[in-house]
Design a protein around this motif. Structure first.
Motif, PDB file in Angstrom:
ATOM      1  N   UNK A   1      72.838  35.317  46.671  1.00  0.00           N
ATOM      2  CA  UNK A   1      73.437  34.040  47.064  1.00  0.00           C
ATOM      3  C   UNK A   1      74.744  34.263  47.825  1.00  0.00           C
ATOM      4  N   UNK A   2      75.199  33.217  48.526  1.00  0.00           N
ATOM      5  CA  UNK A   2      76.436  33.294  49.305  1.00  0.00           C
ATOM      6  C   UNK A   2      77.309  32.095  48.970  1.00  0.00           C
ATOM      7  N   UNK A   3      78.616  32.320  48.944  1.00  0.00           N
ATOM      8  CA  UNK A   3      79.597  31.260  48.683  1.00  0.00           C
ATOM      9  C   UNK A   3      80.522  31.115  49.873  1.00  0.00           C
ATOM     10  N   UNK A   4      80.949  29.889  50.165  1.00  0.00           N
ATOM     11  CA  UNK A   4      81.994  29.676  51.155  1.00  0.00           C
ATOM     12  C   UNK A   4      82.643  28.314  50.921  1.00  0.00           C
ATOM     13  N   UNK A   5      83.915  28.226  51.254  1.00  0.00           N
ATOM     14  CA  UNK A   5      84.600  26.948  51.149  1.00  0.00           C
ATOM     15  C   UNK A   5      84.052  25.998  52.201  1.00  0.00           C
ATOM     16  N   UNK A   6      83.919  24.721  51.847  1.00  0.00           N
ATOM     17  CA  UNK A   6      83.194  23.789  52.738  1.00  0.00           C
ATOM     18  C   UNK A   6      83.840  22.412  52.738  1.00  0.00           C
ATOM     19  N   UNK A   7      85.162  22.368  52.836  1.00  0.00           N
ATOM     20  CA  UNK A   7      85.831  21.064  52.894  1.00  0.00           C
ATOM     21  C   UNK A   7      85.458  20.278  54.147  1.00  0.00           C
ATOM     22  N   UNK A   8      84.969  21.005  55.190  1.00  0.00           N
ATOM     23  CA  UNK A   8      84.577  20.318  56.424  1.00  0.00           C
ATOM     24  C   UNK A   8      83.222  19.626  56.298  1.00  0.00           C
TER      25      UNK A   8
ATOM     26  N   UNK B   1      85.342  14.707  50.597  1.00  0.00           N
ATOM     27  CA  UNK B   1      86.021  15.067  49.355  1.00  0.00           C
ATOM     28  C   UNK B   1      86.824  16.353  49.545  1.00  0.00           C
ATOM     29  N   UNK B   2      87.794  16.540  48.681  1.00  0.00           N
ATOM     30  CA  UNK B   2      88.589  17.758  48.731  1.00  0.00           C
ATOM     31  C   UNK B   2      88.085  18.741  47.668  1.00  0.00           C
ATOM     32  N   UNK B   3      88.507  20.007  47.821  1.00  0.00           N
ATOM     33  CA  UNK B   3      88.161  21.070  46.865  1.00  0.00           C
ATOM     34  C   UNK B   3      86.642  21.235  46.740  1.00  0.00           C
ATOM     35  N   UNK B   4      85.987  21.549  47.853  1.00  0.00           N
ATOM     36  CA  UNK B   4      84.527  21.668  47.888  1.00  0.00           C
ATOM     37  C   UNK B   4      84.140  23.078  48.342  1.00  0.00           C
ATOM     38  N   UNK B   5      83.162  23.695  47.667  1.00  0.00           N
ATOM     39  CA  UNK B   5      82.580  24.920  48.201  1.00  0.00           C
ATOM     40  C   UNK B   5      81.057  24.815  48.199  1.00  0.00           C
ATOM     41  N   UNK B   6      80.445  25.620  49.077  1.00  0.00           N
ATOM     42  CA  UNK B   6      78.992  25.598  49.266  1.00  0.00           C
ATOM     43  C   UNK B   6      78.372  26.856  48.679  1.00  0.00           C
ATOM     44  N   UNK B   7      77.264  26.677  47.984  1.00  0.00           N
ATOM     45  CA  UNK B   7      76.474  27.786  47.438  1.00  0.00           C
ATOM     46  C   UNK B   7      75.118  27.776  48.144  1.00  0.00           C
ATOM     47  N   UNK B   8      74.777  28.908  48.778  1.00  0.00           N
ATOM     48  CA  UNK B   8      73.491  29.027  49.468  1.00  0.00           C
ATOM     49  C   UNK B   8      72.691  30.152  48.836  1.00  0.00           C
ATOM     50  N   UNK B   9      71.417  29.860  48.504  1.00  0.00           N
ATOM     51  CA  UNK B   9      70.553  30.864  47.884  1.00  0.00           C
ATOM     52  C   UNK B   9      69.708  31.558  48.944  1.00  0.00           C
ATOM     53  N   UNK B  10      69.063  32.658  48.547  1.00  0.00           N
ATOM     54  CA  UNK B  10      68.222  33.403  49.491  1.00  0.00           C
ATOM     55  C   UNK B  10      67.007  32.593  49.922  1.00  0.00           C
ATOM     56  N   UNK B  11      66.654  31.564  49.158  1.00  0.00           N
ATOM     57  CA  UNK B  11      65.502  30.727  49.513  1.00  0.00           C
ATOM     58  C   UNK B  11      65.865  29.575  50.437  1.00  0.00           C
ATOM     59  N   UNK B  12      67.137  29.489  50.844  1.00  0.00           N
ATOM     60  CA  UNK B  12      67.547  28.438  51.773  1.00  0.00           C
ATOM     61  C   UNK B  12      67.986  27.148  51.117  1.00  0.00           C
ATOM     62  N   UNK B  13      68.138  27.140  49.783  1.00  0.00           N
ATOM     63  CA  UNK B  13      68.673  25.966  49.100  1.00  0.00           C
ATOM     64  C   UNK B  13      70.197  25.993  49.164  1.00  0.00           C
ATOM     65  N   UNK B  14      70.808  24.823  49.396  1.00  0.00           N
ATOM     66  CA  UNK B  14      72.257  24.755  49.511  1.00  0.00           C
ATOM     67  C   UNK B  14      72.798  23.651  48.605  1.00  0.00           C
ATOM     68  N   UNK B  15      73.895  23.957  47.926  1.00  0.00           N
ATOM     69  CA  UNK B  15      74.554  23.004  47.029  1.00  0.00           C
ATOM     70  C   UNK B  15      76.034  22.929  47.380  1.00  0.00           C
ATOM     71  N   UNK B  16      76.619  21.730  47.224  1.00  0.00           N
ATOM     72  CA  UNK B  16      78.064  21.579  47.286  1.00  0.00           C
ATOM     73  C   UNK B  16      78.567  21.324  45.866  1.00  0.00           C
TER      74      UNK B  16
END
Length: 410
Positions: free
Chosen positions: A104-111, A115-130
């Protein structure tokens, strides 16, 4: 996948404590966790929304979740309404979903959110969560802890791979000559594949020839317009042109639903081939209007961006009519260019529909009812949806009634 199975109570200094017990990994678990009972890394309440599944973009729908980081998994439970976090028992709750953190990969995603204080989690299967929290220190701690788990899993996998390679080499040393032959064959195959890959045409060439087509439905408005080098999406223009050529007199245009199966067929055609709305299979004008409304509903962010929704609602509430019109005009002028131009195109088209209301019975109010929730919506649907809908409808009615005043400078 590791899921909570029960809660044990222990006593320390006279206080009760809940400890999460997880099931041991199954026989097909990853080597890096084999024979090890995973530990609870962290648990707590976070706001969560899924924005992509298998690479396909989804509409944001924020929910409060109890998040448990255990082993190589991030497990989401629905927010316990009747309990506080201290007394929450995972054994009494069924997980809503879970995420495998391997690769999985993490990155900050306020853009990606207002909302403030948001990061994105992306899995190897292409699923993404904030994931989000109002407390900056809390969300940073979550980010750091999850990233540490991801890094640890990568390190363990690398170590295990190296160990397996060494063991395999030692066990089969007596077949060295045979292995050498296999390596030579492998190199030959690899060389052929490399030449084949280098000879294949680039993606842009395939797109220009129409062999590969980018998605239209579910694509961000700005990205779609830049790709098409237009200020208004081509699909929107084609639909409004078709309606103005052969649907303005149709009773209940935009209000009457088209055949859903045919609408989905049209949606597929838009995404995968050149579209001709004069084709007999699209004769039913309600299919075209249904597809146009679906296009706007599937935008990752609505035509009136999330950040403008609250201001639009507050503007509609004003008692002074002239002030209301002036403020709505300023809001429209503040929107991104592609949103401005597309909104103007749609409202201008709907005015032409409204002008034939004697035949089609689509008055200003009826159009507002249909397009209010289609063109704008709040990012978080937790408020009073009925009240929001009233203001959404009134905003569209005001855009229709005061089109010349609001869009005069375009």
């Amino acid at each position: 996948m590791f899921l909570p199975s029960q809660v044990q109570r222990a006593s320390a200094n006279g206080k009760s404590d809940h400890r999460l017990v997880v099931e041991p990994p199954s026989s097909d678990s990853s080597p890096d966790t084999e024979g090890v009972t995973p530990e609870l890394e962290k648990a707590g309440l976070l706001n969560k929304t899924k924005i992509a599944e298998g690479g396909r973009k989804l509409r944001k729908n924020w929910n409060l979740s109890w998040v448990v980081l255990v082993g190589n998994s991030l497990v989401f439970f629905k927010d316990p309404k009747s309990q506080n976090p201290d007394s929450w028992k995972p054994g009494n709750s069924r997980p809503e979903s879970s995420v495998d953190l391997r690769g999985a990969q993490l990155q900050w995603a306020n853009d990606l959110s207002s909302r403030k204080n948001v990061f994105k989690l992306r899995t190897v299967t292409g699923n993404e969560f904030l994931l989000q929290s109002e407390t900056e220190s809390l969300i940073r701690e979550w980010y750091r802890t999850i990233q540490n788990v991801i890094d640890r899993l990568v390190s363990l996998k690398r170590t295990h791979t190296q160990t397996r390679t060494h063991t395999h080499s030692h066990a089969h040393s007596h077949t060295h000559m045979h292995a050498h032959s296999n390596i030579s064959e492998h190199k030959r195959v690899k060389s052929r594949l490399k030449k084949l890959i280098l000879r294949r045409p680039p993606l842009q060439t395939l797109q220009e020839k129409g062999l590969i087509k980018d998605q239209v439905f579910g694509c961000g408005l700005e990205l779609l317009c830049e790709r098409e080098k237009s200020s208004v999406p081509q699909f929107v223009r084609k639909c409004t042109d078709a309606v103005e050529r052969r649907g303005l007199e149709t009773d209940g245009i935009y209000r009457v639903s088209g055949n859903l199966a045919v609408i989905q067929k049209l949606r597929f055609a838009v995404n995968h081939e050149r579209l001709d709305l004069d084709d007999p299979q699209w004769d039913d004008i309600h299919v075209i209007t249904g597809a146009l409304k679906l296009f706007f509903r599937e935008l990752p962010e609505p035509l009136v961006p999330y950040g403008f929704f609250h201001d639009v609602v507050e503007t509609v509430k004003l008692s002074d009519y002239l002030d209301k019109v002036d403020r709505l005009k300023l809001l429209v002028l503040s929107m991104p260019p592609h949103n401005q131009h597309t909104l103007q195109h749609v409202i201008q088209h709907l005015r032409r529909v409204m002008e034939r209301s004697d035949s089609n019975r689509m008055t200003t109010q009826n159009i507002g009812i249909v397009f209010g929730p289609t063109l704008m919506r709040p990012e978080n649907e937790s408020g009073n949806m009925a009240i929001n809908m009233v203001y959404q409808n009134q905003a569209v009615e005001l855009l229709l009634s005061e089109y010349q005043q609001i869009f005069r400078s375009y």
